[in-house]
Design an enzyme around this catalytic site. Structure first.
Site, PDB file in Angstrom:
ATOM      1  N   ASP A  36      47.932  42.217  60.210  1.00  0.00           N
ATOM      2  CA  ASP A  36      49.019  41.464  60.839  1.00  0.00           C
ATOM      3  C   ASP A  36      48.720  39.971  60.921  1.00  0.00           C
ATOM      4  OD1 ASP A  36      47.022  41.712  62.636  1.00  0.00           O
ATOM      5  OD2 ASP A  36      48.293  42.284  64.336  1.00  0.00           O
ATOM      6  N   HIS A 239      38.132  26.125  37.393  1.00  0.00           N
ATOM      7  CA  HIS A 239      38.743  26.413  38.699  1.00  0.00           C
ATOM      8  C   HIS A 239      37.795  27.195  39.606  1.00  0.00           C
ATOM      9  CE1 HIS A 239      42.980  25.842  36.799  1.00  0.00           C
ATOM     10  NE2 HIS A 239      42.435  24.707  37.157  1.00  0.00           N
ATOM     11  N   ASP A 256      36.148  18.641  43.080  1.00  0.00           N
ATOM     12  CA  ASP A 256      37.565  18.372  42.826  1.00  0.00           C
ATOM     13  C   ASP A 256      38.292  18.745  44.110  1.00  0.00           C
ATOM     14  OD1 ASP A 256      40.223  18.330  42.070  1.00  0.00           O
ATOM     15  OD2 ASP A 256      39.896  19.350  40.151  1.00  0.00           O
ATOM     16  N   ASP A 267      44.611  14.337  44.463  1.00  0.00           N
ATOM     17  CA  ASP A 267      43.887  15.249  43.568  1.00  0.00           C
ATOM     18  C   ASP A 267      42.804  14.419  42.885  1.00  0.00           C
ATOM     19  OD1 ASP A 267      43.044  17.142  41.764  1.00  0.00           O
ATOM     20  OD2 ASP A 267      44.909  17.196  40.605  1.00  0.00           O
ATOM     21  N   HIS A 346      41.018  20.975  28.644  1.00  0.00           N
ATOM     22  CA  HIS A 346      42.248  20.808  29.434  1.00  0.00           C
ATOM     23  C   HIS A 346      42.901  19.477  29.102  1.00  0.00           C
ATOM     24  CE1 HIS A 346      40.222  18.027  32.243  1.00  0.00           C
ATOM     25  NE2 HIS A 346      39.225  18.877  32.292  1.00  0.00           N
ATOM     26  N   HIS A 350      48.463  15.416  34.933  1.00  0.00           N
ATOM     27  CA  HIS A 350      49.712  16.099  35.289  1.00  0.00           C
ATOM     28  C   HIS A 350      50.418  15.234  36.314  1.00  0.00           C
ATOM     29  CE1 HIS A 350      47.441  17.252  38.917  1.00  0.00           C
ATOM     30  NE2 HIS A 350      46.471  17.563  38.098  1.00  0.00           N
ATOM     31  N   HIS A 357      50.231  20.124  41.060  1.00  0.00           N
ATOM     32  CA  HIS A 357      50.788  20.050  39.702  1.00  0.00           C
ATOM     33  C   HIS A 357      52.280  19.903  39.911  1.00  0.00           C
ATOM     34  CE1 HIS A 357      47.072  22.443  38.138  1.00  0.00           C
ATOM     35  NE2 HIS A 357      46.797  21.191  38.423  1.00  0.00           N
ATOM     36  N   GLU A 380      42.377  12.562  34.295  1.00  0.00           N
ATOM     37  CA  GLU A 380      41.205  13.384  34.586  1.00  0.00           C
ATOM     38  C   GLU A 380      40.509  13.951  33.361  1.00  0.00           C
ATOM     39  OE1 GLU A 380      42.150  17.245  36.333  1.00  0.00           O
ATOM     40  OE2 GLU A 380      44.243  16.636  36.508  1.00  0.00           O
ATOM     41  N   TYR A 384      32.509  19.599  29.301  1.00  0.00           N
ATOM     42  CA  TYR A 384      31.837  20.749  29.920  1.00  0.00           C
ATOM     43  C   TYR A 384      30.955  21.419  28.895  1.00  0.00           C
ATOM     44  CZ  TYR A 384      35.868  19.638  32.760  1.00  0.00           C
ATOM     45  OH  TYR A 384      36.807  18.948  33.492  1.00  0.00           O
ATOM     46  N   ARG A 401      33.833  15.862  35.263  1.00  0.00           N
ATOM     47  CA  ARG A 401      35.240  15.460  35.268  1.00  0.00           C
ATOM     48  C   ARG A 401      35.354  14.276  36.220  1.00  0.00           C
ATOM     49  NH1 ARG A 401      37.320  19.983  35.970  1.00  0.00           N
ATOM     50  NH2 ARG A 401      37.880  20.170  38.168  1.00  0.00           N
ATOM     51  N   GLU A 403      38.469  12.185  38.024  1.00  0.00           N
ATOM     52  CA  GLU A 403      39.918  12.288  38.206  1.00  0.00           C
ATOM     53  C   GLU A 403      40.411  11.318  39.266  1.00  0.00           C
ATOM     54  OE1 GLU A 403      41.291  16.121  39.746  1.00  0.00           O
ATOM     55  OE2 GLU A 403      43.297  15.706  38.945  1.00  0.00           O
TER      56      GLU A 403
END
Ligand code: GLY
Ligand code: MN
Ligand code: MN
Length: 433
Positions: A36, A239, A256, A267, A346, A350, A357, A380, A384, A401, A403
């Site tokens: 709940d 991710h 990130d 971001d 990637h 965006h 996004h 960004e 890798y 990365r 960004e």
């Protein structure tokens, strides 16, 4: 309560809809987390964009031709007992008083009232399929009108996807929205700085995440998406959100993370050495990604198209990978054949706004969209190199990365996340301080 921003959005949308039309938009549903316990409620971005109204079980109706008032809000009734348990509600009176609704009614009455509002409208602006439960209510209303057509009224002739208009509006940020995005970025910059300062070998990834959350929350913000804190091999998982491993001396850590402030997201990504000093191999990769980001940011200006920054980043990264020996061949064919994808899989950015996004088309009539003042995007680039990659052991487990959040201005761009160290020297100085 500042409702100006939402009033502007409604007016703009209604101008585009024209009379003889109606827009219908339900709030986000409440989602159960376990048994709940509910997930924290996050209002639907489109709904919030048009209303600023924070409650579930609400519905916005915009009726540009309606003489008695164009903005109708359905919401939960006040309920003393429920409010004691679950929190305050504005109720229909509060919706009128605080949120500028011309009329407001209890949500329980919606199916009785909505057919009357729809009656004789030609177009219904509504996005079918997002909320199947609510779709049924809308269809019931339409069928209700159809059954009464012998009385001289008619049901709507067409359904138009509401998000088509709305998402194009949301792509262009007004001054008030940019102010909120600047604030989200500023809070996030401070969070990243604190995480850099706190970092040392032996800490766990979640301990850096805690530094980020502390800064977000103490500034009246939350996260815009789950923070990614990945040390060593985890920096190569795009991710990665488990954030449960120890941070090791000699590794890099990729963070990130961005705050959401009053509905608007930042971001931001930074990658830095856990021990505060870049070694030679880390610096080689890092400075290449930084050069790619510089090249991409330079391309953010009105008149350039959406893909220009990406193409610039890919050129720099591919040339650099050739020079380092990560790739073999010639730049042109490596780009044409997409071979760079092996280490850069990637895109370079965006749209950014209420959703991380964010909404908005990237192509118009099959062509990349031109950048215009008021658009906000991320830049960004990354590289890798997971363990096991043949012949390049010196770079194993380095994922980098960088960004930043960039607004398109009248004659160029403005980096909303400026002020966060980017160069190796700046990062080392902050971590040493
Ligand atoms: N944080 C998700 C992204 O960078 O797109
Ligand atoms: Mn990101
Ligand atoms: Mn991003």
């Amino acid at each position: 309560m500042n409702t100006r921003i939402h009033t502007q959005h409604r007016k703009q949308l209604m101008r585009m809809m024209g009379e003889n039309s109606i827009a219908i938009l339900p709030s986000a549903p409440v989602l159960l987390r376990n048994r709940d316990v509910e997930h924290g409620f996050r209002q639907d971005s489109d709904f919030y964009y048009l209303s600023g109204f924070p409650e579930p079980e609400s519905v916005i109706v915009l009726a540009p031709g309606r003489k008695q008032g164009q903005y109708i809000l359905f919401c939960r009734d006040r309920d003393k007992k429920k409010e004691t348990w679950d929190g305050r509600r504005y109720g229909p009176e509060g919706a009128v008083e605080h949120f500028g609704a011309d009329d407001a009614f209890p949500i329980a009455d919606m199916e009785d009232i909505l057919p009357g509002l729809m009656e004789n409208c030609e177009s219904v602006y509504y996005t079918i399929g997002l909320n199947p439960e609510f779709d049924k209510h809308v269809m019931n209303c339409v069928n209700n009108l159809r059954s009464k057509s012998r009385g001289g009224t008619h049901a709507p002739y067409e359904f138009v996807s509401l998000d088509y208009l709305l998402h194009d509006m949301r792509l262009f940020k007004h001054r008030d929205e940019l102010r909120l995005m600047r604030k989200a970025a500023k809070i996030s910059v401070q969070a990243h700085i604190n995480a850099m300062k706190a970092c040392r070998p032996g800490l766990y990834e979640y301990q850096l995440e805690a530094e980020l959350m502390y800064q977000f929350n103490r500034n009246g913000a939350g996260w815009a998406y789950h923070s990614i804190v990945g040390g060593g091999a985890n920096s190569c998982i795009l991710h990665y959100i488990e954030n449960n491993q120890a941070l090791n001396d000699g590794d890099m850590v990729l963070i990130d993370a961005g705050a959401e402030y009053q509905g608007y997201a930042a971001d931001i990504t930074r990658t830095f050495p856990v021990n505060g000093r870049f070694n030679v191999a880390q610096r080689e990769i890092y400075e290449l990604v930084l050069e790619a980001q510089d090249a991409a940011i330079k391309k953010v200006k009105p008149g350039n198209h959406w893909n220009d920054p990406h193409e610039a980043a890919v050129r720099v990264l591919t040339r650099g990978m050739l020079e380092l020996g990560l790739l073999k061949g010639n730049v042109k064919s490596l780009i044409k054949e997409g071979t760079y994808n092996k280490f850069y899989m990637h895109r370079t950015g965006h749209w950014l706004g209420m959703d991380v996004h964010d909404v908005g088309d990237y192509k118009v009539d099959g062509e990349w969209r031109l950048l215009e003042k008021g658009m906000v995007l991320t830049v960004e680039p990354g590289l890798y190199i997971p363990a096991g990659t043949r012949g390049v052991k010196r770079w194993w487990n380095i994922g980098v990365r960088i960004e930043d959040d960039v607004a398109v201005t009248k004659d160029g761009h403005d980096v909303l996340s400026a002020g966060l160290p980017r160069s190796c020297e700046e990062i080392e100085a902050v971590m040493a301080g």
